[in-house]
Design an enzyme around this catalytic site. Sequence first.
Site, short mmCIF file in Angstrom:
data_model
loop_
_atom_site.label_atom_id
_atom_site.label_comp_id
_atom_site.label_asym_id
_atom_site.label_seq_id
_atom_site.Cartn_x
_atom_site.Cartn_y
_atom_site.Cartn_z
N LYS A 77 85.26 6.09 37.16
CA LYS A 77 84.43 7.22 36.73
C LYS A 77 83.81 7.06 35.34
O LYS A 77 82.72 7.56 35.09
CB LYS A 77 85.25 8.51 36.79
CG LYS A 77 85.65 8.90 38.20
CD LYS A 77 86.42 10.20 38.22
CE LYS A 77 86.96 10.46 39.63
NZ LYS A 77 87.59 11.78 39.74
N ASP A 113 83.30 17.00 39.32
CA ASP A 113 84.73 17.31 39.13
C ASP A 113 84.95 18.53 38.24
O ASP A 113 85.81 19.37 38.52
CB ASP A 113 85.45 16.12 38.45
CG ASP A 113 85.68 14.96 39.40
OD1 ASP A 113 85.79 15.19 40.62
OD2 ASP A 113 85.76 13.82 38.91
#
Length: 287
Positions: A77, A113
């Site tokens: 990420k 997220d």
Amino acid sequence: MPQSNLPAINASTRLCAVIGSPVRHSASPAMHNAAYAALGLNWRYLAFEVDSKNLRAAIEGAKAMGFAGLNLTVPHKLLAVEMVDELDESAKTWGAVNTIRFGPDGAVGFNTDADAITRAIREDLELELRGAKVLLLGAGGAGRTAALKLASENVAELFLVNRTQSKAEEIAKEIKKRFPSVRVASGFPKAMVDLVMNATSLGLKADDASPLDEKQFSLKQTRAVYDMIYQPAETKLLAAAKAADCKTANGIGMLVHQGAKAFEIWTGKSAPLEVMRRAAEGSVYGL
Ligand code: ATR
């Protein structure tokens, strides 16, 4: 979950995938394919085990092959921030990319997220974050995103606890700079809080200890506990929190909401949330 409504694969089938390492446990293929079936989309979602050293090649390859999008999971990420053509505001704000959309504008990185964290807390715990006092355990990638997102929601006080204290202190410093109205400290609170949140990886393994040192902070001092871990469904922390009469939730809601937002970014259609939730639960818990 049966995906009998999925149109047959043909030369027009659109592809998405999650890439990570490890990735074989991922519930994302079940969740997204169920959503495609529910909407009758001729799309498929796969999972690829990709090592960090091959991340750039994997993103470039998916782009060259006309994939609609990718999800990125551990450990990609942060690395992917440097590997896309453009960053959406969400990825700039949270400094991590978990979703890539391929299109005429190239590879665009998003972060779905952060919003999923607060959406799941609101839905599953019915907790208002504005003005809340929160004890957050963990200062890794997930902990940092959670801390910054909670601060952006104007929680009143944020207590950051981590095994490596310097990492909690670094995040506290960043919050002081970016969200000066939030009172932030590293260490345990003395008084009551509204929420304890686990963003460490402690609890994933059956023999893991609880991430909360109850000699330092009693579960009687909080109204609610959120554990980002969803497998197992009930960690030691959540079991202890239930026994202490706290409201509790695990991370399955977060998983569903980050996936639903990615689905909407790729397809431009509203995500069938309940279908995705059932498929995720089916995949993780065998329901
Ligand atoms: P993620 O991307 O899931 O956040 P990470 O960045 O590796 O993964 O962070 C893992 C978190 O779990 C960190 O807060 C880590 O603490 P450290 O920063 O001290 O490493 C925490 N963690 C992992 N194993 C732990 C353990 N055995 N005891 C306490 N904390 C642990």
